[in-house]
Design a protein around this motif. Structure first.
Motif, mmCIF file in Angstrom:
data_model
loop_
_atom_site.group_PDB
_atom_site.id
_atom_site.type_symbol
_atom_site.label_atom_id
_atom_site.label_comp_id
_atom_site.label_asym_id
_atom_site.label_seq_id
_atom_site.Cartn_x
_atom_site.Cartn_y
_atom_site.Cartn_z
ATOM 1 N N HIS A 155 4.856 47.749 57.591
ATOM 2 C CA HIS A 155 6.462 47.856 57.448
ATOM 3 C C HIS A 155 6.857 49.370 57.456
ATOM 4 O O HIS A 155 8.027 49.857 57.512
ATOM 5 N N ALA A 156 5.608 50.237 57.539
ATOM 6 C CA ALA A 156 6.229 51.547 57.699
ATOM 7 C C ALA A 156 6.774 52.381 58.940
ATOM 8 O O ALA A 156 6.667 51.527 59.962
ATOM 9 N N ASP A 157 7.589 53.128 58.996
ATOM 10 C CA ASP A 157 8.274 53.617 60.211
ATOM 11 C C ASP A 157 8.405 55.152 60.131
ATOM 12 O O ASP A 157 7.909 55.857 58.991
ATOM 13 N N GLN A 158 9.044 55.877 61.017
ATOM 14 C CA GLN A 158 9.336 57.244 60.967
ATOM 15 C C GLN A 158 9.746 57.773 59.843
ATOM 16 O O GLN A 158 9.717 58.827 59.336
ATOM 17 N N ALA A 159 10.801 56.641 59.398
ATOM 18 C CA ALA A 159 11.854 57.118 58.384
ATOM 19 C C ALA A 159 10.934 57.199 57.110
ATOM 20 O O ALA A 159 11.566 57.797 55.864
ATOM 21 N N ASN A 160 9.941 56.302 56.850
ATOM 22 C CA ASN A 160 9.341 56.026 55.623
ATOM 23 C C ASN A 160 7.912 55.385 55.677
ATOM 24 O O ASN A 160 7.618 54.289 56.249
ATOM 25 N N ASP A 161 6.967 56.414 55.565
ATOM 26 C CA ASP A 161 5.760 55.857 55.851
ATOM 27 C C ASP A 161 4.976 55.012 54.491
ATOM 28 O O ASP A 161 4.042 54.692 54.751
ATOM 29 N N ARG A 162 5.934 54.642 53.559
ATOM 30 C CA ARG A 162 5.644 53.667 52.608
ATOM 31 C C ARG A 162 4.355 53.929 51.793
ATOM 32 O O ARG A 162 3.983 53.588 50.939
ATOM 33 N N LYS A 163 3.936 55.544 51.746
ATOM 34 C CA LYS A 163 2.722 55.948 50.917
ATOM 35 C C LYS A 163 3.042 55.988 49.468
ATOM 36 O O LYS A 163 2.237 55.532 48.811
ATOM 37 N N ASP A 164 4.106 56.490 49.201
ATOM 38 C CA ASP A 164 4.607 56.470 47.767
ATOM 39 C C ASP A 164 4.687 55.036 47.253
ATOM 40 O O ASP A 164 4.308 54.662 46.059
ATOM 41 N N TYR A 165 5.238 54.252 48.081
ATOM 42 C CA TYR A 165 5.370 52.816 47.872
ATOM 43 C C TYR A 165 4.071 52.237 47.445
ATOM 44 O O TYR A 165 3.689 51.361 46.377
ATOM 45 N N LYS A 166 2.930 52.366 48.277
ATOM 46 C CA LYS A 166 1.876 51.986 48.213
ATOM 47 C C LYS A 166 1.121 52.450 46.666
ATOM 48 O O LYS A 166 0.630 51.802 46.245
ATOM 49 N N GLU A 167 1.462 53.683 46.381
ATOM 50 C CA GLU A 167 0.840 54.118 44.991
ATOM 51 C C GLU A 167 1.392 53.439 43.739
ATOM 52 O O GLU A 167 0.745 53.061 43.043
ATOM 53 N N TRP A 168 2.798 53.084 44.104
ATOM 54 C CA TRP A 168 3.512 52.544 42.869
ATOM 55 C C TRP A 168 2.915 51.137 42.920
ATOM 56 O O TRP A 168 2.729 50.431 41.791
ATOM 57 N N ILE A 169 2.469 50.144 44.082
ATOM 58 C CA ILE A 169 1.635 49.103 43.903
ATOM 59 C C ILE A 169 0.538 49.168 43.257
ATOM 60 O O ILE A 169 0.324 48.157 42.253
ATOM 61 N N LEU A 170 -0.429 49.906 43.547
ATOM 62 C CA LEU A 170 -1.625 50.123 42.827
ATOM 63 C C LEU A 170 -1.295 50.410 41.284
ATOM 64 O O LEU A 170 -1.812 49.826 40.408
ATOM 65 N N LYS A 171 -0.232 51.280 40.960
ATOM 66 C CA LYS A 171 -0.015 51.477 39.660
ATOM 67 C C LYS A 171 0.361 50.308 38.770
ATOM 68 O O LYS A 171 -0.129 50.076 37.659
ATOM 69 N N THR A 172 1.189 49.514 39.683
ATOM 70 C CA THR A 172 1.503 48.368 39.180
ATOM 71 C C THR A 172 0.451 47.012 38.719
ATOM 72 O O THR A 172 0.333 46.505 37.716
ATOM 73 N N ILE A 173 -0.586 47.117 39.621
ATOM 74 C CA ILE A 173 -1.440 46.434 39.495
ATOM 75 C C ILE A 173 -2.310 46.610 38.249
ATOM 76 O O ILE A 173 -3.024 45.951 37.453
ATOM 77 N N GLU A 174 -2.835 48.104 38.147
ATOM 78 C CA GLU A 174 -3.557 48.617 37.172
ATOM 79 C C GLU A 174 -2.726 48.318 35.868
ATOM 80 O O GLU A 174 -3.279 47.986 34.987
ATOM 81 N N GLU A 175 -1.467 48.743 35.657
ATOM 82 C CA GLU A 175 -0.864 48.593 34.349
ATOM 83 C C GLU A 175 -0.592 47.113 33.972
ATOM 84 O O GLU A 175 -0.884 46.644 32.801
#
Length: 430
Positions: free
Chosen positions: A293-313
């Motif tokens: 779902h990533a594109d030039q406007a948004n590489d989704r990297k920050d969002y992927k980190e949020w998902i991992l943080k949510t899994i952990e929490e």
């Protein structure tokens, strides 16, 4: 497969008729509890059918003074039609689970206003916009800061308070017996999660030809088959708690400050780890879908980190809340760990650690199994399916599949959710 579907005449004799928008309005006008949910204003109703799932009709009904959702189970799987009959009794188990889980966790479960067993019909609170299905929010890249807290609370309360940690064996067995009747939906899970992906089945499909070898590797992996057999036995045999039974990101509705769990028609007394794993596994699927779902406007990297943080929490908060409930209610009706035996803090702490480690490994196994079936089994997830370019979608699915296989086979080596997150991160681009 289930028995042949009943005829229309047989269904009518049982008091069942499928409702369309017009007959639903008449039904509501004749049903005081539903009319009351609409503020008694039943003269001009707005009705919208929104059942985009695999099984049921779902109607949103609005009046000037109120709202209600009406859900009706059909005598077959909706997405397959008469070719796949399915018990309407699933509506009874869904209504019962909503009522029980709602009693235990009212902040995160919609109220049931009305249940008609003959009509296989539930009337419940309408979860209003801006709530959306969590899966759709994950695809859109929306962050939900309270999701981990809310889901940890929901899972801790519903799983603890329906377990032998809180209840007597007599009460527990009565409740187990009540939900044993949901056998058809349990058998559906047994087939599509624990059997079909590991053999040649007409129901399986995947992103072909890109994943042809990957699907074949699942069917030929003896180590994987041995592990999935163990998980299947646990799923069938371990009546630990009243579980939701289908707790994926499509069964959760969210805003940034609200989380509502819906659709527990697969509910039965089963292993706690199945619910926890389903939730965590679907978040991992969402993580691997982000590159598609990533594109030039948004590489989704920050969002992927949020998902991992949510899994952990989610896991860490769940564990904290669950053990907190255990400590609070350690002297009570619960018969799994009698205080006369576990009579010093050190011993109880060791028992709790052993219990939670086993639950953690169960959750990893079930979560991985749920991931695998969503890639090479019958029902996939919109996270991947909404990536239109198959050559872009397939690598995302392959990474998720490789991750799931490794976690499933090596789940007992993980000692913390942080180690799982590290493993997920280690699955890199092809």
């Amino acid at each position: 497969m289930a028995a042949p579907a009943a005829t229309a005449a047989e269904l009518e004799a049982q008091g069942f008729r499928p409702l369309d928008e017009a007959s639903l309005v008449a039904y509501i006008r004749a049903t005081p509890a539903l009319a009351a949910s609409l503020g008694g204003r039943v003269d001009a109703l707005e009705v919208k059918e929104v059942g985009d799932g695999n099984l049921n009709f779902v109607y949103i009904v609005l009046s000037e003074a109120g709202s209600v959702v009406v859900k009706q189970a059909l005598p077959y799987i909706r997405c397959e039609g008469d070719s796949w009959p399915m018990t309407r009794e699933r509506a009874y188990f869904e209504a019962s689970a909503l009522q029980e889980h709602g009693r235990l966790c009212p902040d995160h479960v919609p109220e049931v206003y009305h249940f008609d067993r003959a009509m296989s019909l539930i009337g419940m609170r309408y979860i209003k916009p801006p709530h959306i299905i969590l899966r759709k929010g994950l695809i859109a890249g929306v962050q939900y800061p309270l999701l981990a807290e809310h889901m940890a609370e929901y899972m801790a309360r519903t799983l603890f308070f329906t377990s032998l940690l809180y209840n007597s064996t007599t009460d527990h067995k009565k409740r187990v017996a009540q939900y044993c009747g949901n056998v058809e939906l349990c058998r559906l899970t047994e087939q599509v999660v624990f059997s079909d992906p590991y053999m040649v089945s007409k129901f399986n499909h995947w992103t072909s030809p890109f994943l042809d070898k990957d699907a074949e590797s699942v069917r030929e992996d003896d180590g994987l088959k041995l592990e999935i057999a163990e998980l299947k036995s646990i799923f069938i045999e371990r009546a630990q708690s009243l579980i939701h039974g289908d707790l994926h990101t499509g069964s959760i509705m969210v805003t940034t400050d609200s989380t509502q769990v819906i659709d527990p028609e697969f509910a039965f007394y089963g292993p706690m780890g199945y619910d926890i794993g389903a939730f965590l596994g679907n978040l991992i699927l969402a993580y691997f879908a982000q590159d598609g779902h990533a594109d030039q406007a948004n590489d989704r990297k920050d969002y992927k980190e949020w998902i991992l943080k949510t899994i952990e929490e989610s896991w860490n908060l769940f564990q904290q809340k669950f053990v907190g409930l255990w400590n609070k209610h350690k002297v009570g009706n619960g018969e799994a760990y009698l205080p006369a035996i576990y009579n010093n803090p050190e011993l109880l702490s060791v028992a709790q650690k052993k219990y939670m480690t086993s639950l953690f490994h169960d959750s990893l196994g079930f979560g991985s199994a749920k991931m695998i079936r969503r890639i090479v089994g019958i029902a996939h997830v919109e996270d991947f399916d909404s990536i239109e370019d198959a050559s872009k979608r397939a690598p995302c699915e392959r990474r998720a599949l490789d991750c799931a296989k490794a976690i499933l086979k090596g789940r007992r080596q993980f000692e913390s959710i942080e180690q799982v997150i590290a493993h997920v991160r280690s699955i890199t681009h092809d």
